[in-house]
Design a protein around this motif. Structure first.
Motif, PDB file in Angstrom:
ATOM      1  N   SER A  91      -9.916   5.363  10.475  1.00  0.00           N
ATOM      2  CA  SER A  91      -9.790   5.209  11.925  1.00  0.00           C
ATOM      3  C   SER A  91     -10.581   6.255  12.705  1.00  0.00           C
ATOM      4  O   SER A  91     -11.036   5.996  13.803  1.00  0.00           O
ATOM      5  N   ASN A  92     -10.778   7.446  12.120  1.00  0.00           N
ATOM      6  CA  ASN A  92     -11.568   8.463  12.818  1.00  0.00           C
ATOM      7  C   ASN A  92     -12.058   9.517  11.823  1.00  0.00           C
ATOM      8  O   ASN A  92     -11.764   9.447  10.628  1.00  0.00           O
ATOM      9  N   LYS A  93     -12.800  10.481  12.343  1.00  0.00           N
ATOM     10  CA  LYS A  93     -13.411  11.514  11.509  1.00  0.00           C
ATOM     11  C   LYS A  93     -12.363  12.292  10.714  1.00  0.00           C
ATOM     12  O   LYS A  93     -12.564  12.600   9.546  1.00  0.00           O
ATOM     13  N   CYS A  94     -11.229  12.585  11.340  1.00  0.00           N
ATOM     14  CA  CYS A  94     -10.185  13.358  10.674  1.00  0.00           C
ATOM     15  C   CYS A  94      -9.669  12.636   9.432  1.00  0.00           C
ATOM     16  O   CYS A  94      -9.587  13.223   8.350  1.00  0.00           O
ATOM     17  N   SER A  95      -9.349  11.345   9.562  1.00  0.00           N
ATOM     18  CA  SER A  95      -8.821  10.625   8.395  1.00  0.00           C
ATOM     19  C   SER A  95      -9.912  10.435   7.340  1.00  0.00           C
ATOM     20  O   SER A  95      -9.643  10.481   6.141  1.00  0.00           O
ATOM     21  N   PHE A  96     -11.173  10.259   7.776  1.00  0.00           N
ATOM     22  CA  PHE A  96     -12.283  10.154   6.827  1.00  0.00           C
ATOM     23  C   PHE A  96     -12.446  11.464   6.051  1.00  0.00           C
ATOM     24  O   PHE A  96     -12.558  11.469   4.828  1.00  0.00           O
ATOM     25  N   CYS A  97     -12.446  12.596   6.763  1.00  0.00           N
ATOM     26  CA  CYS A  97     -12.636  13.895   6.111  1.00  0.00           C
ATOM     27  C   CYS A  97     -11.500  14.218   5.146  1.00  0.00           C
ATOM     28  O   CYS A  97     -11.726  14.804   4.089  1.00  0.00           O
ATOM     29  N   ASN A  98     -10.277  13.823   5.487  1.00  0.00           N
ATOM     30  CA  ASN A  98      -9.161  14.029   4.562  1.00  0.00           C
ATOM     31  C   ASN A  98      -9.374  13.231   3.282  1.00  0.00           C
ATOM     32  O   ASN A  98      -9.079  13.709   2.186  1.00  0.00           O
ATOM     33  N   ALA A  99      -9.915  12.013   3.415  1.00  0.00           N
ATOM     34  CA  ALA A  99     -10.193  11.188   2.233  1.00  0.00           C
ATOM     35  C   ALA A  99     -11.300  11.817   1.388  1.00  0.00           C
ATOM     36  O   ALA A  99     -11.222  11.835   0.159  1.00  0.00           O
ATOM     37  N   VAL A 100     -12.333  12.366   2.045  1.00  0.00           N
ATOM     38  CA  VAL A 100     -13.424  13.044   1.326  1.00  0.00           C
ATOM     39  C   VAL A 100     -12.854  14.213   0.529  1.00  0.00           C
ATOM     40  O   VAL A 100     -13.159  14.402  -0.646  1.00  0.00           O
ATOM     41  N   LYS A 101     -11.988  14.987   1.183  1.00  0.00           N
ATOM     42  CA  LYS A 101     -11.401  16.158   0.533  1.00  0.00           C
ATOM     43  C   LYS A 101     -10.555  15.737  -0.668  1.00  0.00           C
ATOM     44  O   LYS A 101     -10.678  16.295  -1.751  1.00  0.00           O
ATOM     45  N   LYS A 102      -9.699  14.727  -0.476  1.00  0.00           N
ATOM     46  CA  LYS A 102      -8.846  14.257  -1.575  1.00  0.00           C
ATOM     47  C   LYS A 102      -9.662  13.678  -2.722  1.00  0.00           C
ATOM     48  O   LYS A 102      -9.292  13.786  -3.879  1.00  0.00           O
ATOM     49  N   SER A 103     -10.798  13.043  -2.390  1.00  0.00           N
ATOM     50  CA  SER A 103     -11.618  12.403  -3.426  1.00  0.00           C
ATOM     51  C   SER A 103     -12.487  13.424  -4.163  1.00  0.00           C
ATOM     52  O   SER A 103     -13.242  13.057  -5.051  1.00  0.00           O
ATOM     53  N   ARG A 104     -12.406  14.689  -3.762  1.00  0.00           N
ATOM     54  CA  ARG A 104     -13.236  15.758  -4.336  1.00  0.00           C
ATOM     55  C   ARG A 104     -14.716  15.418  -4.223  1.00  0.00           C
ATOM     56  O   ARG A 104     -15.498  15.597  -5.157  1.00  0.00           O
ATOM     57  N   GLY A 105     -15.089  14.896  -3.064  1.00  0.00           N
ATOM     58  CA  GLY A 105     -16.501  14.656  -2.793  1.00  0.00           C
ATOM     59  C   GLY A 105     -17.078  13.396  -3.406  1.00  0.00           C
ATOM     60  O   GLY A 105     -18.285  13.266  -3.507  1.00  0.00           O
ATOM     61  N   THR A 106     -16.218  12.444  -3.841  1.00  0.00           N
ATOM     62  CA  THR A 106     -16.776  11.210  -4.401  1.00  0.00           C
ATOM     63  C   THR A 106     -16.911  10.120  -3.339  1.00  0.00           C
ATOM     64  O   THR A 106     -17.616   9.147  -3.541  1.00  0.00           O
ATOM     65  N   ILE A 107     -16.223  10.287  -2.194  1.00  0.00           N
ATOM     66  CA  ILE A 107     -16.368   9.334  -1.087  1.00  0.00           C
ATOM     67  C   ILE A 107     -17.355   9.924  -0.093  1.00  0.00           C
ATOM     68  O   ILE A 107     -17.298  11.108   0.215  1.00  0.00           O
ATOM     69  N   PHE A 108     -18.277   9.106   0.391  1.00  0.00           N
ATOM     70  CA  PHE A 108     -19.203   9.572   1.418  1.00  0.00           C
ATOM     71  C   PHE A 108     -19.294   8.513   2.507  1.00  0.00           C
ATOM     72  O   PHE A 108     -18.760   7.414   2.366  1.00  0.00           O
ATOM     73  N   LEU A 109     -19.945   8.855   3.604  1.00  0.00           N
ATOM     74  CA  LEU A 109     -20.048   7.942   4.738  1.00  0.00           C
ATOM     75  C   LEU A 109     -21.023   6.821   4.420  1.00  0.00           C
ATOM     76  O   LEU A 109     -22.183   7.070   4.116  1.00  0.00           O
ATOM     77  N   ALA A 110     -20.544   5.577   4.463  1.00  0.00           N
ATOM     78  CA  ALA A 110     -21.435   4.437   4.259  1.00  0.00           C
ATOM     79  C   ALA A 110     -22.112   4.095   5.579  1.00  0.00           C
ATOM     80  O   ALA A 110     -23.316   3.899   5.642  1.00  0.00           O
ATOM     81  N   LYS A 111     -21.325   4.029   6.659  1.00  0.00           N
ATOM     82  CA  LYS A 111     -21.909   3.784   7.981  1.00  0.00           C
ATOM     83  C   LYS A 111     -20.910   4.081   9.080  1.00  0.00           C
ATOM     84  O   LYS A 111     -19.707   4.127   8.851  1.00  0.00           O
TER      85      LYS A 111
END
Length: 115
Positions: A91-111
């Motif tokens: 929904s926003n940058k905060c929830s995206f960044c939390n997912a990046v952190k939890k994924s240990r850098g395996t999730i990145f921005l697609a678009k």
């Protein structure tokens, strides 16, 4: 097995100093790590990711589009969707960044915007 690693590995052997200290030039050639943080140059990237608990790789040779330097577990409800590489809408940058952190850098921005 594990998903294929994203980004490119950075050869940090050129920057090894005495012990764990790496002295970096004040060069401005920003790169974006898979942790969605912008590092001022490749040497700084090596110095700052040396002791990370997980491997950080280079996502792109420019500053990050979405910067994940400040984390908060409590995200606001504002809706500015981002599409993750996992195919999920955040929904926003905060929830995206939390997912990046939890994924240990395996999730990145697609678009930007919805998937």
């Amino acid at each position: 097995g594990p998903p294929p690693a994203i980004g490119r590995e950075v050869d940090c052997s050129n920057y090894k100093g005495k012990g764990s200290q790496i002295a970096c030039p004040r060069l401005h050639q920003p790169i974006c790590g898979t942790d969605h943080k912008t590092y001022s140059n490749e040497c700084m990237f090596c110095a700052l990711t040396l002791n990370k608990k997980f491997e950080v790789r280079k996502l792109q040779d420019t500053a990050c589009d979405i910067e994940c330097t400040e984390y908060s577990d409590m995200c606001t409800m504002d809706y500015r969707p981002l599409c993750g590489s996992d195919g999920k809408n955040y929904s926003n940058k905060c929830s995206f960044c939390n997912a990046v952190k939890k994924s240990r850098g395996t999730i990145f921005l697609a678009k930007h915007g919805e998937c």
